[in-house]
Design an enzyme around this catalytic site. Structure first.
Site, mmCIF file in Angstrom:
data_model
loop_
_atom_site.group_PDB
_atom_site.id
_atom_site.type_symbol
_atom_site.label_atom_id
_atom_site.label_comp_id
_atom_site.label_asym_id
_atom_site.label_seq_id
_atom_site.Cartn_x
_atom_site.Cartn_y
_atom_site.Cartn_z
ATOM 1 N N ASP A 1 7.079 4.858 -10.045
ATOM 2 C CA ASP A 1 7.950 4.607 -8.890
ATOM 3 C C ASP A 1 9.418 4.626 -9.290
ATOM 4 O OD1 ASP A 1 5.896 4.488 -7.020
ATOM 5 O OD2 ASP A 1 5.506 2.388 -7.464
ATOM 6 N N GLY B 1 0.807 -1.218 0.000
ATOM 7 C CA GLY B 1 0.000 0.000 0.000
ATOM 8 C C GLY B 1 0.835 1.260 0.000
ATOM 9 N N ASP C 1 4.365 -4.456 -7.506
ATOM 10 C CA ASP C 1 3.690 -3.263 -6.991
ATOM 11 C C ASP C 1 4.181 -1.994 -7.671
ATOM 12 O OD1 ASP C 1 5.941 -4.216 -5.233
ATOM 13 O OD2 ASP C 1 5.816 -2.154 -4.525
ATOM 14 N N ARG D 1 3.756 6.226 1.883
ATOM 15 C CA ARG D 1 4.176 7.634 2.009
ATOM 16 C C ARG D 1 3.573 8.479 0.891
ATOM 17 N NH1 ARG D 1 10.245 8.482 -0.331
ATOM 18 N NH2 ARG D 1 10.216 6.909 -1.962
#
Length: 557
Positions: A329, A157, A319, A160
């Site tokens: 990311d 999840g 993820d 931040r």
């Protein structure tokens, strides 16, 4: 102390609303109640956001929103926040001491359909550190799982990050607006939810550079200092990045519900993802199978684009794999200087799982994880569904080879009538680069100068391997029947002169840590035109000197 605006207690707002339906008067009542609480109840600091009953925001911020002082910068329509709450947690951004804007991406803001005049930098800093919520935003932290370096973690999840909401631009395109580094969430585990300045500057630079290079990617709308100290290997200034994406749905989101055997929400997620990303297949009888194929095609286009440019993502965990086919990311990512098939930059990738050459295999492995989640929702029995998805995966493997070969051949100036044996030419060229320790980007750029027979370039050592390659390449290039000027021009369209070189990014970060962002601004401007010769910015083009070479990169968590 917190004033509960959503309770049914005597004098609560819901009771007033039953008597006063007009929106303007409702706002007035809320404002007056908040002001009264702030005046009469010592220590009142926050209230619950009317749109998000579980999210506390400062009382003064609620007044800012409801009095109309909060600018409607974007048109929000938050469809993900209307899914069941198993998909996310409602969280307010953390308070910070001194928000300060570093950079605002006006071009991207216009693409998102920003309304009205640009607010002052101070106000932009408050908005994009989460100190002032824009009207219509509903901050949530998304739930997902993931395979991290091959090991499954059932709950990860947003530890931040917070999704502020979904912005719909004038042409109807939908984008997620997310804060990264905005504080602790229920998914933070032992983390502090913060981001140091360095990773924020890196992600801003690299994401925008990828965009201008023509690679699908999340983008950066704003970067801001927080005035907070973030403790990593040393005390560092804190910052927050505002990230823009077509969505933040990941393969790990599917794994999250599959691991819980929550078929209902897995099916809901799949249908939502189809409607959001691939609505053209929503009525197909095999829509779930088509969805797998669409995600696979998007990922193949993405990862082959990375590899053609010498880009290494660094953490291709499930993820970190967007079903929309965008680079997401950007932690320990890097562009290669010297070419190596097994180049690794990420400090934590000790076994080379996510090396340059292994990105092809990992992309397909990640797709296999998605396929395993979809087995139970295809409408077929598990054996039949598994066979169908495996056949699709095999086809995607073939497609990956074709797309990568096509892109690499274009970089060599070969775009017409591609032959199977052309792959041998690519292998010979890359082997030469690796053996000679040559810079990947500059080698392709300089090769274009040799398209004309007799063309000169002192960049290459004319050894036996080079001569073997050069003769075969010249013969193949000339066989296309195109004039040499056209071939050179086409090569320079796909072989950039400028990339975000690691040593230059590090220089930008070091300057930023000292409060100087001039290099950051300059580098972003240079990287807007990666395929142009910008002779005034040659320093951004050159390979690093030996003492400047960056050996490892870090994710910043």
């Amino acid at each position: 102390m917190c004033a509960f605006l959503h309770g049914n207690a005597k004098g609560g707002i819901r009771g007033y609303f039953e008597l006063v339906p007009e929106v303007a008067l409702r706002k007035m009542i809320i404002i007056n109640l908040v002001k009264r609480m702030a005046r009469d109840q010592e220590g009142v600091e926050s209230v619950f956001h009317p749109a998000c009953p579980k999210v506390r925001v400062p009382a003064r911020q609620m007044i800012w929103i409801l009095t109309g002082k909060g600018k409607t910068m974007f048109r929000f329509d938050n469809t993900y926040a209307r899914l069941p709450e198993k998909f996310y947690a409602r969280v307010a951004p953390a308070r910070v001491s001194k928000p300060e804007l570093i950079k605002w991406n006006e071009e991207l803001a216009q693409q998102l359909g920003v309304q009205g005049e640009r607010p002052p930098d101070r106000e932009l800093a408050e908005i994009f550190t989460g100190q002032k919520l824009l009207p219509g935003s509903e901050p949530i932290a998304l739930a997902y799982a993931g395979h991290q370096f091959g090991q499954f973690v059932p709950q990860l999840g947003d530890g931040r990050a917070l999704l502020l909401g979904e912005v719909v631009n004038p042409s109807g395109r939908r984008y997620d607006l997310q804060l990264k580094g905005s504080g602790i969430t229920p998914f933070s585990r032992s983390g502090d939810g913060k981001a140091p300045l360095g990773p924020v500057l890196r992600e801003y630079i690299v994401s925008e550079a990828l965009h201008h290079l023509g690679v699908p990617t999340t983008r950066s709308l704003a970067a801001a200092m927080t005035g907070e100290v973030v403790h990593r290997e040393r005390a560092l200034p804190g910052a927050i990045l505002t990230r823009v994406a077509s969505s933040h749905i990941r393969v790990g989101t599917f794994e999250y519900f599959a691991a819980q055997q929550d078929v209902e929400n897995l099916k809901r997620l799949t249908e939502y993802s189809i409607q959001r990303h691939y609505p053209e297949i929503s009525r197909d009888p095999e829509a779930y199978l088509d969805f797998f194929r669409k995600v696979g095609n998007a990922q193949i286009e993405l990862v082959t684009s990375w590899m053609a440019l010498g880009f290494i993502h660094g953490v291709m965990n499930t993820d970190n794999m967007s079903i929309g086919g965008e680079t997401i990311d950007l932690g320990p990512c890097a562009f290669m200087d010297q070419f190596r098939f097994n180049q690794v930059f990420s400090y934590i990738d000790r076994m080379g799982r996510y090396s340059y050459s292994n990105q092809a295999q990992i992309a397909l492995w990640n797709l296999s994880r998605l396929g395993s989640c979809l087995v139970v929702v295809t409408g077929h029995d598990s054996g039949e569904a598994t066979d169908m998805l495996n056949k699709e995966l095999d086809s995607l493997g073939d497609l990956f080879e074709q797309r990568l070969a096509s892109k690499m051949l274009k970089k060599l100036g070969i775009s017409k009538d591609v032959h199977p044996e052309d792959k041998d030419l690519v292998r010979l060229w890359l082997s030469y680069l690796e053996k000679q320790g040559l810079d990947y980007t500059l080698s392709f750029r300089n090769l274009a100068n040799l398209v004309e027979k007799g063309g000169d370039s002192h960049f290459f050592e004319r050894n036996n391997t080079f001569r073997e390659f050069y003769q075969a390449w010249q013969k193949r290039v000339q066989s296309q029947g195109l004039d040499t000027g056209t071939i050179k021009e086409e090569m320079n369209r796909v072989n950039p002169a400028f990339i975000p070189r690691n040593h230059k990014v590090e220089q930008v970060i070091e300057a930023g840590l000292k409060g100087d962002f001039s290099l950051f601004h300059e580098m972003n401007e240079v990287l807007k035109k990666p395929y142009d010769e910008q002779e005034e910015h040659t320093s951004y083009k050159l390979a690093p000197r030996p003492e400047q070479v960056v050996q490892a990169t870090f994710c910043g968590t």
